[in-house]
Design a protein around this motif. Structure first.
Motif, PDB file in Angstrom:
ATOM      1  N   GLY A  91       0.866   9.443 -13.258  1.00 57.48           N
ATOM      2  CA  GLY A  91       1.785  10.654 -13.773  1.00 57.48           C
ATOM      3  C   GLY A  91       0.816  11.864 -14.107  1.00 57.48           C
ATOM      4  N   VAL A  92      -0.207  11.575 -14.848  1.00 56.86           N
ATOM      5  CA  VAL A  92      -1.070  12.604 -15.287  1.00 56.86           C
ATOM      6  C   VAL A  92      -1.549  13.182 -14.353  1.00 56.86           C
ATOM      7  N   ILE A  93      -2.343  12.544 -13.478  1.00 59.46           N
ATOM      8  CA  ILE A  93      -2.865  13.319 -12.213  1.00 59.46           C
ATOM      9  C   ILE A  93      -1.986  14.004 -11.400  1.00 59.46           C
ATOM     10  N   ALA A  94      -0.876  13.525 -11.117  1.00 57.51           N
ATOM     11  CA  ALA A  94       0.310  13.859 -10.285  1.00 57.51           C
ATOM     12  C   ALA A  94       0.711  15.268 -10.920  1.00 57.51           C
ATOM     13  N   VAL A  95       0.999  15.327 -12.133  1.00 60.77           N
ATOM     14  CA  VAL A  95       1.333  16.681 -12.600  1.00 60.77           C
ATOM     15  C   VAL A  95       0.559  17.474 -12.782  1.00 60.77           C
ATOM     16  N   CYS A  96      -0.767  17.168 -13.129  1.00 58.74           N
ATOM     17  CA  CYS A  96      -1.840  18.271 -13.020  1.00 58.74           C
ATOM     18  C   CYS A  96      -2.241  18.663 -11.803  1.00 58.74           C
ATOM     19  N   VAL A  97      -2.353  17.974 -10.730  1.00 60.28           N
ATOM     20  CA  VAL A  97      -2.479  18.589  -9.367  1.00 60.28           C
ATOM     21  C   VAL A  97      -1.282  19.461  -8.805  1.00 60.28           C
ATOM     22  N   LEU A  98      -0.090  18.946  -9.242  1.00 61.77           N
ATOM     23  CA  LEU A  98       0.936  19.746  -8.929  1.00 61.77           C
ATOM     24  C   LEU A  98       1.111  21.064  -9.460  1.00 61.77           C
ATOM     25  N   VAL A  99       0.739  21.101 -10.770  1.00 62.82           N
ATOM     26  CA  VAL A  99       0.617  22.628 -11.250  1.00 62.82           C
ATOM     27  C   VAL A  99      -0.490  23.389 -10.764  1.00 62.82           C
ATOM     28  N   LEU A 100      -1.606  22.642 -10.363  1.00 59.66           N
ATOM     29  CA  LEU A 100      -2.647  23.647  -9.929  1.00 59.66           C
ATOM     30  C   LEU A 100      -2.120  24.194  -8.382  1.00 59.66           C
ATOM     31  N   LEU A 101      -1.788  23.293  -7.709  1.00 62.45           N
ATOM     32  CA  LEU A 101      -1.103  23.652  -6.375  1.00 62.45           C
ATOM     33  C   LEU A 101      -0.129  24.849  -6.383  1.00 62.45           C
ATOM     34  N   ALA A 102       0.896  24.732  -7.384  1.00 59.15           N
ATOM     35  CA  ALA A 102       1.894  25.819  -7.604  1.00 59.15           C
ATOM     36  C   ALA A 102       1.022  27.135  -8.226  1.00 59.15           C
ATOM     37  N   GLY A 103       0.127  26.916  -8.822  1.00 61.62           N
ATOM     38  CA  GLY A 103      -0.837  27.989  -9.112  1.00 61.62           C
ATOM     39  C   GLY A 103      -1.433  28.767  -7.893  1.00 61.62           C
ATOM     40  N   ILE A 104      -1.898  27.744  -7.239  1.00 64.56           N
ATOM     41  CA  ILE A 104      -2.551  28.583  -5.928  1.00 64.56           C
ATOM     42  C   ILE A 104      -1.642  29.295  -5.015  1.00 64.56           C
ATOM     43  N   LEU A 105      -0.384  28.551  -4.911  1.00 68.74           N
ATOM     44  CA  LEU A 105       0.594  28.922  -3.984  1.00 68.74           C
ATOM     45  C   LEU A 105       1.111  30.351  -4.591  1.00 68.74           C
ATOM     46  N   ALA A 106       1.128  30.577  -5.880  1.00 64.03           N
ATOM     47  CA  ALA A 106       1.567  31.638  -6.345  1.00 64.03           C
ATOM     48  C   ALA A 106       0.904  32.962  -5.770  1.00 64.03           C
ATOM     49  N   PHE A 107      -0.536  32.501  -5.544  1.00 65.15           N
ATOM     50  CA  PHE A 107      -1.476  33.825  -5.052  1.00 65.15           C
ATOM     51  C   PHE A 107      -1.321  33.829  -3.669  1.00 65.15           C
ATOM     52  N   ALA A 108      -0.697  33.070  -2.859  1.00 61.54           N
ATOM     53  CA  ALA A 108      -0.641  33.256  -1.314  1.00 61.54           C
ATOM     54  C   ALA A 108       0.441  33.947  -0.985  1.00 61.54           C
ATOM     55  N   PRO A 109       0.241  34.680   0.115  1.00 64.53           N
ATOM     56  CA  PRO A 109       1.167  35.138   0.702  1.00 64.53           C
ATOM     57  C   PRO A 109       2.665  34.305   0.962  1.00 64.53           C
ATOM     58  N   GLN A 110       3.594  35.041   0.551  1.00 72.75           N
ATOM     59  CA  GLN A 110       5.046  34.212   0.445  1.00 72.75           C
ATOM     60  C   GLN A 110       5.561  33.987   1.707  1.00 72.75           C
ATOM     61  N   THR A 111       4.992  33.052   2.579  1.00 73.85           N
ATOM     62  CA  THR A 111       5.539  32.776   3.901  1.00 73.85           C
ATOM     63  C   THR A 111       6.820  31.657   3.753  1.00 73.85           C
ATOM     64  N   THR A 112       7.357  31.272   4.819  1.00 77.95           N
ATOM     65  CA  THR A 112       8.672  30.251   4.696  1.00 77.95           C
ATOM     66  C   THR A 112       7.751  28.946   4.390  1.00 77.95           C
ATOM     67  N   ARG A 113       6.476  28.820   4.915  1.00 77.38           N
ATOM     68  CA  ARG A 113       5.885  27.686   4.758  1.00 77.38           C
ATOM     69  C   ARG A 113       5.529  27.367   3.225  1.00 77.38           C
ATOM     70  N   VAL A 114       5.010  28.496   2.677  1.00 78.07           N
ATOM     71  CA  VAL A 114       4.455  28.204   1.231  1.00 78.07           C
ATOM     72  C   VAL A 114       5.728  28.285   0.478  1.00 78.07           C
ATOM     73  N   ARG A 115       6.842  28.737   0.731  1.00 78.04           N
ATOM     74  CA  ARG A 115       8.140  28.691   0.016  1.00 78.04           C
ATOM     75  C   ARG A 115       8.383  27.169  -0.254  1.00 78.04           C
TER      76      ARG A 115
END
Lengths: 395, 369
Positions: free
Chosen positions: A54-78
């Motif tokens: 759980g700890v790993i999953a949550v941390c990875v997902l938060v990091l991933l969301a953080g990176i996606l926030a800075f990516a261009p908002q394409t359909t795939r990113v959404r």
């Protein structure tokens, strides 16, 4: 422009909000461990749960969301953000369930209460999901599917008994049969109030539109009712109803008394009036004027006008009013226990009285879910009933 | 075709229409015009029985409209209103097909007619058939309003300020389109407006109303030349002479023009042949006979006719089309500071010219008559 597109300067604000919320959630306790129902809880953060997955999953997902926030908002990113939100919610729930079961194993009265960390995490998940769905060019059916996943993720384990360690579930087990009957009562009394309000409200709206002299008093009255706090309205009705009940045995025989279901039903009906009257009025205002003049000028008879013009335009507007009223009624019904009526709100007040917040949660959650489901359901129904040219995506 | 006989319309104590009588001929565009509250819209609505007269009668083809069933009557009369009134829950094809549907036409016939009408008003049926009113621009909605009125091919069209809600630029386009359409369809049209320019542009006859009475009726040019009283004079405005020019078409007042090829200009300047200034301007053309420039006589030169130096022209800027109004021609003449404007074909060829002196004379004659 180019630099933004290639990812860099402008982060997507909603996603960022979700990430920040989740960051705060990580610092707060995920749940509180309680020896028994009224004991003070012992806070446990995500990192103390002893569920490495759980700890790993949550941390990875938060990091991933953080990176996606800075990516261009394409359909795939959404879609990636939506998936991250769904997985985040699931991970939090699973971590809570696994750790909670382990914590209460072998005890008789111990339980775990979801705490600020959990609720903030849930909020963060929904910010991620909704933020990405909103304004995206996604089909409505896909939106519904995405919206249903969190409920499936919650209900399936709940029914399978995997969430039994959670305090609200324990409260539920203690009152299972009463819960079902209160839910039923809650539903049909809300429905009865809306039905009553529709029967009274639609003609009232028509009268307000047709007779200019009636317009002001009608709206003054129903607007006035809305401003009276629900508790006060319940209270106001006790005296006159008690009097009537005492004077007329017939009324008493059908269950009309100063307290109980009768005054609650009357109050709920009164509250449900405003949206219905207003929309009935609006629907007439919309079909008057140029549309009717054009129809008449083209040679429509009275019945043709009704069939081709008035009904198709007015019905969706009236139904929208009923939808708003229904959602309101489900919420207002929660206060009804204060004058002796039962219903789901009873659990809330019991919980407050007994100093058992878990019982409050157990009462509040179904009311919230009920409102959401009924609202969505009616929105879809209205959209399906509306003529294509007037149809909006259900909102 | 349509005749008002001593028509009076009263609301309680107010008299909206005070005893009017007039006749509208077949295939004629009759414009009812006047300040708001003059009774023009009321008159229009008496024709299709949206309103009933208090006394008097409106005749359609010699029969009082009161003798028809109102719904049947209205299905046989096209009706266009300012607010268009497209039904928002029906798409364009369904809107256009309402009257045929009320007349119980078969679906295939309705669909064929709808496409035909969309073509007629210049909207691609494939593109517009399925659109909803909310997806249309104001001008498009107005065109479809007209198409809807024409759907069952009624002989009479009632139009109540049909282009009033459209912006000025689009209004002019719609007016011109309607004029072209009317030339083709030859309907009997009763048209209500408060826009005098619109009336001049479209009307065969104008009926000017005030306080429920007719103050003057006649052809636009006559009314502008001879306003019946002070009210009409004020209503048509101090610039009525200019407005009146809009009633005349260039093609009817065109004179022959003299043109010379570009390569002969130098020779002509050296040896003027002394035609006594009969032509105010010499138009210079290229090998394709298209207008490229001009030579203007030099009035300060006393010996015979001498010309000023060659001036290059853009045909689009100085030329007018045969279908343009004299008002437009005058504006070209004044704009270029010349004594005439060339009349040019679509290809830029010089067909003739409109002279300032002719316009002045026409104006004098109209007012003196």
């Amino acid at each position: 422009m180019t630099s933004q597109r290639n990812g860099g300067s402008a982060p997507e604000k909603t996603t960022l909000l979700g990430v920040v919320l989740m960051g705060v959630a990580l610092l707060r306790p995920l749940y509180a461990f309680k020896e028994n129902r009224v004991a003070l809880g012992e806070p446990v953060t995500l990192f103390e749960t002893g569920v490495p997955f759980g700890v790993i999953a949550v941390c990875v997902l938060v990091l991933l969301a953080g990176i996606l926030a800075f990516a261009p908002q394409t359909t795939r990113v959404r879609w990636a953000k939506i998936a991250a939100g769904l997985l985040l919610f699931s991970s939090l729930l699973i971590t809570l369930a696994v750790s909670g079961s382990a914590a209460v194993a072998g005890t008789e009265f111990a339980r775990v209460t979801p705490s600020t960390g959990f609720w903030l995490g849930v909020l963060a998940s929904f910010v991620l999901i909704q933020g990405s769905l909103h304004g995206a060019d996604v089909r409505y059916s896909a939106k519904i599917a995405v919206g249903l996943i969190p409920f499936l993720v919650t209900f399936v384990p709940a029914i399978a008994g995997m969430l039994d360690s959670l305090a609200p579930m324990q409260e539920y087990y203690n009152r299972e049969s009463r819960f079902v009957s209160e839910l039923g009562t809650h539903l049909w009394l809300s429905a009865a109030a809306v039905l009553g309000a529709t029967v009274i409200g639609v003609p009232l709206g028509v009268v307000a539109y047709r007779r200019k002299a009636a317009e002001r008093p009608v709206f003054a009255l129903i607007n006035g009712i809305q401003t009276v706090p629900s508790l006060a309205l319940f209270g106001l009705m006790i005296a006159p109803l008690a009097f009537l009940s005492r004077e007329f045995p017939l009324l008493r025989a059908v269950g009309i008394r100063g307290i109980g279901n009768a005054p609650a039903l009357i109050a709920l009906t009164l509250y449900a009036l405003l949206p219905i009257v207003r929309n009935a009025y609006t629907s007439l205002a919309v079909i008057q004027g140029s549309v009717v003049e054009a129809g008449k000028g083209m040679g429509m008879s009275r019945t043709q006008m009704l069939r081709y013009v008035e009904v198709p335009i007015a019905v969706p507007i009236i139904l929208s009013g009923i939808r708003v009223s229904t959602v309101q009624a489900i919420g207002n019904t929660a206060v009804a226990p204060l004058i002796g009526a039962g219903w789901l709100g009873a659990f809330v007040f019991q919980g407050i009285g007994q100093g058992a917040p878990d019982l409050v949660v157990m009462g509040v959650l179904p009311i919230v879910l009920l409102s959401v489901f009924v609202d969505r359901g009616l929105a879809i129904l209205i959209s399906a009933l509306s003529p294509t040219g007037l149809r909006e995506a259900p909102t | 075709m349509i005749e008002f006989q001593d028509v009076v319309k009263q609301y309680n104590t107010q008299t909206a229409i005070d005893d009017i009588s007039f006749t509208i001929g077949e295939a004629e565009v009759c414009v009812l015009i006047g300040p708001s509250g003059c009774g023009k819209t009321t008159s229009l609505k008496l024709i299709n029985r949206m309103l009933e007269p208090s006394s008097g009668a409106v005749l359609l083809n010699g029969k009082p409209v009161g003798s028809f069933n109102p719904e049947q009557l209205r299905r046989g009369i096209g009706y266009v209103i300012q607010s268009v009134g497209l039904l928002p829950h029906m798409n364009v094809a369904e809107n256009v097909g309402i009257v045929p549907r009320l007349l119980k036409w078969e679906r295939s016939r309705r669909e064929k007619r709808t496409d035909e009408l969309l073509d007629l008003i210049g909207l691609d049926p494939g593109l517009y058939r399925g659109k909803y009113p909310a997806q249309l621009s104001g001008g498009e909605a107005q065109r479809i309003g007209v198409a809807r009125a024409l759907a069952a091919d009624p002989p009479v069209l009632l139009m109540d300020e049909p282009f009033g809600a459209v912006d000025p630029l689009n209004r002019e386009i719609l007016q011109l389109e309607f004029a072209v359409l009317q030339r083709k369809l030859r309907k009997t049209v009763v048209f209500v407006t408060h826009d005098l320019d619109e009336a001049i542009r479209l009307a065969d006859t104008v009926v000017i109303m005030k306080d429920g009475r007719i103050v003057q009726q006649g052809q636009p040019a006559d009314i502008l030349a001879h306003p019946a009283d002070n009210f009409v004079r004020q209503f048509v405005g101090a610039d009525r002479a200019l407005k009146r020019l809009a009633c005349f078409q260039v093609v009817d007042h065109m004179q022959s023009a003299e043109t010379i090829p570009r390569e002969q200009t130098a020779k002509r300047q050296q040896a003027p042949n002394g035609d006594g200034g009969q032509h105010p301007v010499l138009w210079v053309t290229n090998a394709d006979h298209a207008l490229v420039g001009m030579l203007e006589p030099d009035p300060d030169h006393h010996s015979a006719v001498a010309y000023r130096p060659y001036v290059e022209l853009h045909a689009d800027e100085v030329g007018v089309r045969p279908v343009a109004s004299l008002r437009e021609a005058l504006s070209r003449i004044l704009g270029q500071g010349l004594r005439a404007a060339p009349v040019i074909s679509e290809e830029g060829m010089v067909l003739g010219e409109v002279r300032l002196s002719d316009i002045e004379e026409l104006n004098q004659r109209g007012i003196a008559r």
